[in-house]
Scaffold this active site. Structure first.
Site, PDB file in Angstrom:
ATOM      1  N   PRO A 253       0.783  -1.058  -0.047  1.00  0.00           N
ATOM      2  CA  PRO A 253       0.001  -0.002   0.041  1.00  0.00           C
ATOM      3  C   PRO A 253       0.896   1.244   0.150  1.00  0.00           C
ATOM      4  CG  PRO A 253      -0.104  -1.029   2.321  1.00  0.00           C
ATOM      5  CD  PRO A 253       0.846  -2.064   1.190  1.00  0.00           C
ATOM      6  N   ASP A 427       5.744   2.302   2.524  1.00  0.00           N
ATOM      7  CA  ASP A 427       4.596   1.132   3.113  1.00  0.00           C
ATOM      8  C   ASP A 427       3.754   1.632   4.255  1.00  0.00           C
ATOM      9  OD1 ASP A 427       3.373  -1.164   3.428  1.00  0.00           O
ATOM     10  OD2 ASP A 427       5.058  -2.487   3.079  1.00  0.00           O
ATOM     11  N   HIS A 428       2.739   1.709   3.735  1.00  0.00           N
ATOM     12  CA  HIS A 428       1.613   2.242   4.873  1.00  0.00           C
ATOM     13  C   HIS A 428       1.509   1.017   5.996  1.00  0.00           C
ATOM     14  CE1 HIS A 428      -0.707   5.232   6.645  1.00  0.00           C
ATOM     15  NE2 HIS A 428      -1.586   5.577   5.784  1.00  0.00           N
ATOM     16  N   ARG A 429       1.824  -0.019   5.776  1.00  0.00           N
ATOM     17  CA  ARG A 429       1.330  -1.337   6.891  1.00  0.00           C
ATOM     18  C   ARG A 429       2.550  -0.869   7.834  1.00  0.00           C
ATOM     19  NH1 ARG A 429       2.529  -6.259   3.145  1.00  0.00           N
ATOM     20  NH2 ARG A 429       4.005  -4.855   2.366  1.00  0.00           N
ATOM     21  N   ILE A 431       4.759   2.274   8.050  1.00  0.00           N
ATOM     22  CA  ILE A 431       4.923   3.794   8.425  1.00  0.00           C
ATOM     23  C   ILE A 431       3.522   4.516   8.368  1.00  0.00           C
ATOM     24  CG2 ILE A 431       6.147   5.950   7.614  1.00  0.00           C
ATOM     25  CD1 ILE A 431       8.363   3.755   6.476  1.00  0.00           C
TER      26      ILE A 431
END
Length: 455
Positions: A253, A427-429, A431
């Site tokens: 993501p 990576d929004h998972r 950060i």
């Protein structure tokens, strides 16, 4: 004895006019207590509205796309004491199991007669199959689907939304969680198997010509009908890079945060260094300063120097920085190892040597492995901002465009300053947005005053 119950939208906080994204039951369905009836989606979360008691759905008052608020009547439920459920739950009922629940506002609007109560104890008429048979699925997709008639899988609203965003039908995924519940990892594993042309270990079925993601088949066009053409095969590098980029874009993501760094003094210092260097020394580029500044930012924000490994986050104690090189055959990413232990001039020398090897096609595999963080610089070409694709298993990548003079207010007047556009994809998972903004701001501060790397 049965009663007609109005099921209303409960207290959902300050939200109003929330859209209905999915109705999970149909008129005539038998539902259990706390079973989800429909899903709402605000700008912050997806919420399910549960049934307050067991009974038969008499009427549905809303449709997908309708907007509701607290107190809106959504379903009329015929509540029956000890009402038997259908022998087999419908796919909508199966999909609604194990969802987050909210308290329900309700009011009784009428009491049916004894005759109605008796009729309510009858099993509902059988509903038509919602999924095609195996033979029909094979005819439609061209792929044998031994599980095409299996019941819908359990998945939370967040997982369903995650799957929808990636174009995946959760009914084709087998869950690995408790009671067969589908997790985000199951969705990623399904996509990974589809991209590789195989089936996940869980037994989920690829869905034919769309590459396993329920996409339309790739258009087949006779280009020669419209004019002369020439076909050239993709280079080996582009084939390999393309597959990796596709996987990374689909499975990670991405979010991109932009920032401008004032490099007026740093550029003047770089020019001075190159003037002082002898002719045999490698020219110091802005990339060398960026690599050194990135190391300082990684030390300040260690979560950017990590990799996901299942449910674990691996924190690296080394600083290997990759940088993208544009070659005639495609993009490659050599790696500067232990950049924290090297000076700017040493880094400049090494980047020049690795870039030359890349253009000549002589890079060794170990010279492109082990990176912690990558930099993609378009400074020599142009542009302002862009979204670089993360180089898995890294969790972030920095994109840099051409610097330009801009008027900047210094508190008294506008002054011409050399500004460098930065684009940080992460990576929004791993950060979140606030941490990414802090990383970008710190990196810009280091570039504005390079003495900070010594702190």
């Amino acid at each position: 004895m049965s009663q007609i119950i109005e099921i209303k939208v409960p207290d959902i906080g300050d939200y109003a006019d929330v859209p209905v994204i999915e109705v999970l039951v149909s008129p005539g369905d038998m539902v259990e207590e706390e079973q989800s009836l429909l899903s709402l989606e605000s700008d912050k979360a997806t919420m399910d509205i549960p049934s307050p008691s067991a009974g038969r759905v008499k009427e549905i008052k809303v449709k997908p796309g309708a907007r509701v608020s607290q107190g809106t009547v959504i379903v009329l439920l015929e509540s029956v004491a000890e009402a038997p459920l259908a022998e087999h739950a419908s796919p909508a009922q199966e999909a609604a199991t194990n969802r987050p629940q909210l308290p329900v506002a309700q009011s009784i609007v009428g009491a049916p007669t004894e005759q109605q109560g008796a009729s309510a104890n009858l099993s509902p008429p059988p509903r038509p199959a919602l999924a095609p048979t195996s033979a029909e699925a094979t005819a439609l997709t061209g792929v044998a689907s031994p599980q095409a008639d299996r019941t819908a899988s359990h998945a939370s609203p967040s997982v369903r939304q995650f799957a929808r965003e990636l174009g995946v039908d959760v009914q084709q995924i087998s869950g690995s969680g408790p009671k067969g519940r589908i997790t985000q990892d199951d969705v990623r594993a399904y996509i990974k198997a589809a991209l590789q042309g195989g089936l996940p270990a869980s037994g989920a079925v690829a869905s034919g010509a769309g590459g396993g993601l329920n996409l339309l088949p790739w258009p087949q066009v006779a280009f020669t009908k419209f004019g002369p053409v020439e076909a050239k095969p993709l280079s080996r590098i582009k084939k390999i890079a393309g597959a990796n980029l596709h996987r990374n874009w689909v499975m990670i993501p991405h979010v991109t945060s932009n920032e401008d760094a004032d490099i007026t003094e740093l550029e003047a210092f770089r020019v001075k260094l190159n003037q002082e260097n002898n002719k045999t020394a490698a020219k110091v580029t802005m990339l060398a300063f960026l690599i050194k500044a990135s190391v300082a930012a990684l030390k300040q924000y260690p979560s950017f120097n990590t990799s996901l490994d299942g449910d674990n986050l691996i924190y690296k104690q080394y600083y290997h920085i990759g940088f993208a090189v544009d070659t005639p055959n495609g993009l490659v990413v050599p790696v500067i190892r232990d950049a924290d232990q090297k000076g700017v001039q040493e880094i400049a020398q090494e980047t020049a040597e690795l870039a030359q090897l890349a253009r000549e096609g002589k890079l060794k595999s170990d010279q492109m492995q082990g990176g912690c963080f990558s930099i993609s610089s378009l400074g020599g070409i142009g542009g302002t901002y862009f979204t670089p694709i993360i180089n898995a298993p890294e969790v972030a990548i920095l994109g840099v465009c051409r610097s330009a003079l801009s008027p900047v207010w210094d508190g008294q007047q506008f002054m011409p300053r050399l500004m460098l556009p930065l684009s940080l994809s992460y990576d929004h998972r791993v950060i979140d947005g606030a941490e990414a903004a802090r990383f970008n701001a710190y990196l810009a501060a280091v570039l504005a005053d390079f003495r900070r790397v010594t702190l």
